[in-house]
Design an enzyme around this catalytic site. Structure first.
Site, PDB file in Angstrom:
ATOM      1  N   CYS A 111       0.820  -1.212   0.000  1.00  0.00           N
ATOM      2  CA  CYS A 111       0.000   0.000   0.000  1.00  0.00           C
ATOM      3  C   CYS A 111       0.859   1.270   0.000  1.00  0.00           C
ATOM      4  CB  CYS A 111      -0.987  -0.048   1.165  1.00  0.00           C
ATOM      5  SG  CYS A 111      -2.375   1.061   0.963  1.00  0.00           S
ATOM      6  N   ARG A 148     -13.633   7.398  -6.458  1.00  0.00           N
ATOM      7  CA  ARG A 148     -13.669   7.026  -5.045  1.00  0.00           C
ATOM      8  C   ARG A 148     -12.473   6.154  -4.712  1.00  0.00           C
ATOM      9  NH1 ARG A 148     -19.350   4.245  -4.556  1.00  0.00           N
ATOM     10  NH2 ARG A 148     -18.491   3.580  -2.579  1.00  0.00           N
ATOM     11  N   HIS A 154      -3.918  -5.742   1.984  1.00  0.00           N
ATOM     12  CA  HIS A 154      -3.807  -5.912   3.430  1.00  0.00           C
ATOM     13  C   HIS A 154      -4.451  -7.247   3.791  1.00  0.00           C
ATOM     14  CE1 HIS A 154      -2.696  -1.682   3.754  1.00  0.00           C
ATOM     15  NE2 HIS A 154      -3.809  -1.331   3.127  1.00  0.00           N
TER      16      HIS A 154
END
Lengths: 465, 245
Positions: free
Chosen positions: B90, B124, B188
């Site tokens: 990430c 988004r 994750h």
């Protein structure tokens, strides 16, 4: 009264009637616990309903990542002891719909103590001008939302700097809370402790590193000069180690022994904060603490309840900070522990935070993993080398835990509980906890003036916790 | 010799539970009799020598700080040159690339260890379960949870880790990137807890040993449940990797 005022008043009255009627209907048909739906409609009828309902009341707001439901309850009973029935959102519906419901159901002029979701503090401080705002702590919660704690602290700070009539009661041990309350017109600083520091090491003033003193009571500071404010009150022996009594110590020299029926260091800290808030409300701390000492459960939490024939102590922890506190509480024991994990919207849909919880501490105890995401928990426990059983059904998990009683001690205990004792600890995150309560039909057996209301899952998706 | 698994700056890149990746590598080594230790390396101290480095996700400000400190420190870049395995997740994935976006969308310089460039997405955030099929036949389906607003484009010196089945990943239908022994991913979970085969790939690189197999009962049960839950959602909604959701 002008015609305009009269029309506004009529609109508010209509909104109040609608709120009450819909909440009553919601409870009657069993669709919910009657704390959210009516508030929705009330706010549609009168968008400024909350301001109108709060007008003419003495108001305290309570917020923070952990402990806000309990602190709200403790402050409410302290205020009720002196001022009579208070309006409060005891079921934890902590957004404006829940606030409307709490106020619409109360007598005009009754004082109000509202638990507030962290993100609504700026809006409510600006629109309601509360007498007291209580800020407990800020830490990671619900990983799938982008509510970065630093951003929340900055928004709190701006709102409180623009609230000259508000007294902020703040946990000075949390740098993010100290940052949020820095510019408040009046602040009462409580040394309430901070056991999870991972979200607080970055200095909110300069992006440098906050250094914490090695002792839990020693404070913190950054090279830029931002440091823990001088304390107005703090806890002596907060863990009650060695069988000692925790004492709330005031900078003015007062020493008040703290005797609670609620367990744990964190609840003693919550009580100290609530006592400071009560004083800000004009109620002497000794009087407030005496009343708080009678509370023995909060919305089903900390109650001992019989489920599947087993006496279970029910506890809720929803993030790494909360889990650390509860592991401190249960780890001296050796009885079975049932851990329930869900990952619904209200829990945060990403359960990766399980890896921030030191489950290693449960080694040596019978552990049962349950809840909708018991498989995620089971993997986490495998890597923590905690032998465990995996049982997705929480009632069945409690029954299995009941069969393990006495195994660790090598002696068989009675599975039925006696006054004040429990056989099994259950810790669940938010929806897992309330799901177990609802499915078991459990009603806390302890009763007393602190009795909360176990809630149905109907409203869960609507509260942000 | 003890295998040193370094979790890089957990105080800056530890927001999303990715520190668990280090725990998984160490335990999977120890369960096979390979001596291993976990080193949590806080920011503000020199990065210790290691045999495997794990970087995780973090918030915007700490991500920038981590990139600056790692560049000043230099140890991670040296490790990359030496072929030490690096898992970057990430925000960590973004900073080992050439550029990554600031909160307001400016391009900030990354460490340049992996030939990828990340910009701020316009839609988004990608938040939800993700499934992806690895390009490497030796790895089974990847499962995880993604939570990011970045669009990551691979250069010629990096290959995608996987092709997205459900979710967003890099944003172009691919997920993650690999070059040599550097693996970047948006997953994750933590990713190594959900995908033990990927953990063993890193461990093989780090230890140089042929690994015995482990039973992995809990991991297999979790993988089956997650993969089936996400495939069920995809079937119902017709969601694909190419549309943000």
């Amino acid at each position: 009264m002008t015609a305009k005022d009269a029309a506004r008043g009529a609109r508010t009255q209509l909104a109040v009637v609608a709120t009450r009627a819909i909440n009553l209907a919601s409870r009657r048909i069993g669709a919910g616990r009657g704390s959210v739906a009516g508030g929705h409609v009330g706010l549609l009828v009168d968008p400024r309903l909350l301001e109108h309902l709060a007008a003419g009341r003495r108001l305290a707001l309570v917020s923070g990542t952990n402990g806000k439901t309990t602190t709200t309850r403790l402050l409410a009973v302290a205020i009720e002891g002196r001022l009579g029935a208070a309006a409060t959102n005891a079921t934890g519906s902590n957004m404006p719909t829940g606030h409307v419901t709490a106020l619409a159901g109360a007598q005009p002029g009754a004082p109000a103590v509202l638990e507030v979701d962290e993100s609504y503090i700026p809006q409510l401080v600006a629109s309601l001008s509360p007498e007291v705002v209580v800020l407990l702590n800020l830490s990671r919660d619900q990983l799938d939302r982008t509510n970065e704690v630093r951003m929340v602290a900055n928004r709190w700070q701006r709102a409180l700097a623009a609230a000259p009539g508000t007294t902020v009661v703040a946990n000075a041990d949390d740098p993010l809370v100290a940052w949020a309350a820095r510019d408040a017109a009046r602040a009462v600083w409580v040394g309430a402790g901070l056991s999870w520091r991972a979200d607080a090491v970055g200095c909110p003033a300069c992006d440098g590193r906050i250094v914490f003193s090695a002792s839990s009571s020693g404070g913190w500071g950054c090279t830029c000069g931002f440091a823990r404010p001088p304390l107005d009150l703090w806890l002596e022996d907060p863990t009650g180690a060695g069988g000692g009594t925790t004492v709330v110590v005031f900078a003015d020299g007062r020493r008040l022994p703290l005797e609670l029926r609620l367990p744990g260091r964190f609840n003693r800290a919550n009580a100290a904060v609530a006592a400071a808030a009560a004083e800000a409300f004009g109620i002497p701390a000794d009087e407030a603490l005496a009343v708080m000492g009678t509370v023995d459960e909060v919305a089903g939490r900390f109650a001992t309840t019989e489920i599947a024939g087993v006496a279970v102590r029910l506890m809720l922890a929803k993030n790494p900070a909360g889990w650390r506190e509860l592991l401190d509480l249960v780890c001296p024991g050796d009885g079975p522990v049932v851990v329930g994990i869900n990952a619904r919207i209200a829990d945060g849909r990403d359960p990766s935070w399980l890896w921030d919880v030191p489950f290693e501490r449960l080694r040596g105890r019978p552990v049962i993993a349950t809840g909708e995401r018991y498989l995620d928990l089971s993997v986490r426990l495998r890597y923590a080398e905690v032998p465990h059983l995996a049982q997705g059904d929480p009632i069945e998990a409690v029954r299995v835990a009941g069969e393990k009683i006495g195994g660790a001690r090598g002696e068989r205990q009675s599975r039925a509980h006696s006054q004040g004792s429990h056989a099994v600890d259950y810790i669940g995150n938010y929806t897992a906890f309330y799901d177990l309560l609802a499915r078991s039909g459990a009603r806390p057996t302890a009763g007393g003036r602190g009795a909360g209301r176990p809630s149905s899952p109907g409203a869960l998706e609507e509260t942000s916790r | 010799m003890t295998l040193r698994v370094v979790v890089v700056y957990p105080d800056l890149l530890g927001t999303y539970g990715d520190g668990g990746n280090g725990v998984v590598v160490v335990q999977r080594a120890q369960w096979r009799g390979i001596d291993a230790t976990l080193l949590e390396a806080p920011s503000g101290e020199p990065l210790p020598a290691g045999d495997c480095y794990c970087l995780g996700g973090g918030e915007d400000g700490p991500q920038l700080r981590a990139a600056e400190l790692l560049r000043e420190d230099g140890a991670l870049a040296r490790a990359a040159i030496d072929g030490i395995p690096i898992l970057a997740v990430c925000a960590g994935y973004q900073i080992v690339g050439r550029t990554f976006p600031s909160a307001d969308g400016r391009a900030l310089p990354g460490l340049g260890l992996l030939d990828v460039a990340t910009t701020k997405g316009t839609g988004r955030r990608a938040v939800g379960e993700i499934l992806a099929e690895p390009l490497d036949d030796g790895l089974p389906t990847l499962t995880g949870f993604e939570n990011h607003g970045g669009l990551t484009t691979l250069g010629t010196d990096a290959s995608p880790l996987a092709t997205v089945v459900a979710g967003v990943g890099n944003g172009d239908g691919s997920e993650g990137a690999v070059a040599g022994r550097i693996v970047g991913t948006y997953l994750h979970g933590p990713v190594l807890a959900r995908n033990p085969a990927l953990a063993d790939r890193l461990l093989t690189w780090a230890s140089g040993e042929t690994l015995t197999s482990l039973e992995d009962t809990e991991e297999l049960a979790l993988r089956a449940e997650r993969i089936s839950a996400v495939r069920g959602t995809v079937r119902r909604s017709g969601r694909t990797g190419r549309s943000a959701w």
